[in-house]
Design an enzyme around this catalytic site. Sequence first.
Site, mmCIF file in Angstrom:
data_model
loop_
_atom_site.group_PDB
_atom_site.id
_atom_site.type_symbol
_atom_site.label_atom_id
_atom_site.label_comp_id
_atom_site.label_asym_id
_atom_site.label_seq_id
_atom_site.Cartn_x
_atom_site.Cartn_y
_atom_site.Cartn_z
ATOM 1 N NE ARG A 62 -3.656 -2.350 2.400
ATOM 2 C CZ ARG A 62 -4.585 -2.625 3.309
ATOM 3 N NH1 ARG A 62 -4.816 -1.734 4.279
ATOM 4 N NH2 ARG A 62 -5.278 -3.741 3.271
ATOM 5 N NE ARG B 25 -1.230 4.901 9.053
ATOM 6 C CZ ARG B 25 -2.542 4.683 9.023
ATOM 7 N NH1 ARG B 25 -3.118 4.284 7.911
ATOM 8 N NH2 ARG B 25 -3.270 4.868 10.118
ATOM 9 C CD GLU C 65 -8.038 -1.774 10.997
ATOM 10 O OE1 GLU C 65 -7.986 -2.549 10.037
ATOM 11 O OE2 GLU C 65 -8.028 -0.536 10.874
ATOM 12 C CB SER D 201 -11.453 -4.284 8.844
ATOM 13 O OG SER D 201 -11.102 -3.111 9.532
ATOM 14 N NE ARG E 106 -1.721 -2.216 11.647
ATOM 15 C CZ ARG E 106 -2.551 -1.185 11.556
ATOM 16 N NH1 ARG E 106 -3.657 -1.167 12.282
ATOM 17 N NH2 ARG E 106 -2.288 -0.171 10.753
#
Length: 428
Positions: free
Chosen positions: A264, A279, A351, A354, A392
Amino acid sequence: MLDIQLLRSDLEGVAARLATRGITLPVEALQRLETARRDVQTRTQDLQNRRNALSRQIGEAKRKGEDAAALMSEAAALPEELKQLEGELERIQQQLNDVLLGIPNIPHASVPVGKSAEDNPELRRVGTPRKFDFAPKDHVDVGAGLGMLDFERAGKISGARFTLMSGVLARLHRALAQFMLDVHTTEHGYTEVYVPYLVNADSLRGTGNLPKFEEDLFAVPRKDADKLYLIPTAEVPVTNIVRDEIVPLERLPLKFVCHSPCFRSEAGSYGKDTRGMIRQHQFDKVEIVQMVRPESSYESLEQLTGHAETILRRLELPYRVVTLCTGDMGFSSAKTYDIEVWLPGQNAYREISSCSNFEAFQARRMQARFRNDKGKPELLHTLNGSGLAVGRTLVAILENCQRSDGGVDVPAVLQPYMGGMQVIEPAR
């Protein structure tokens, strides 16, 4: 993509529901295009009716021996007019399609209305954050103390937002992915798949990543063909397995799990989470995906979310589940649960997964269907979630399982994957 019939029958209602997401539906543009479409279709139908009438009149005139030259001359001009109308209709349909591709999904009725993450209600909290008898470090400092997490060299190799892991820490990262895959395949009924990491534009349009989020993707130009894109998540290739297919009813539900790297660009996120692994431009995930009958998709959402939670429970990591409000939902989602793991280094829940139900939004873009009980093609409902984000999860282990001497306790369920190792010792 939204159902065009729904927009035609309840445009104002759709606009009101999307407004809860902070989205202004382009009502005037849609109405203008719809009026133009109806006008062209009416003119086309009139010409087709005139063509049929002329054909009958020409035949009747010839049978009576009458002069049909004028009728034949008029009829000869109709194909060109119809062709022009066909081209005009195609242009209008393309403009309408371009508008539709930029409209997000409608929130399910059960989604709470809100503007941002601050409005996300907490559903449940599992586990109690550990009370340390020393000042806990964040994962960056824990990794540095182990001598196995190196952002400086990663930056030398690639630039910012990349990670270099080595030794036992790299093995722990691998162990996490293997553990997740084993649980999902042997206990939760998912079929493991290995997929391409480069996909075409059609695949990204199918899942809703294009055209709206192109700046978030890494494109790979090619001289001899259309460009490809590095996958932002395995959701893209896995969901597209059923693109342009009709799945037999007896094969449902389809349940896939895939471990892959994700890429990303994180456009617009500069200045956010610049420290550490939260991130990154490249990270690993184990993705779980389901394709189901519409009537069972919300039951499947609860099931899929529970499957992701199982991993955190087995690792004994504290977490909570929140429902995303209308203003915080992803573009394609009709309803999303976020699972947030406790990070003592940040003194916050962050987070880690999701889990979303997209209803028929992606399937309509992909034309992914199944044969229902009556044997007729019907759009699937698609769902996915991280089960879990591997990096994560590693962050959460480093922070929650750290020791006062700088070492890290290996969670019991991972020890068989680590050759029986119970503790990762700090560098000496």
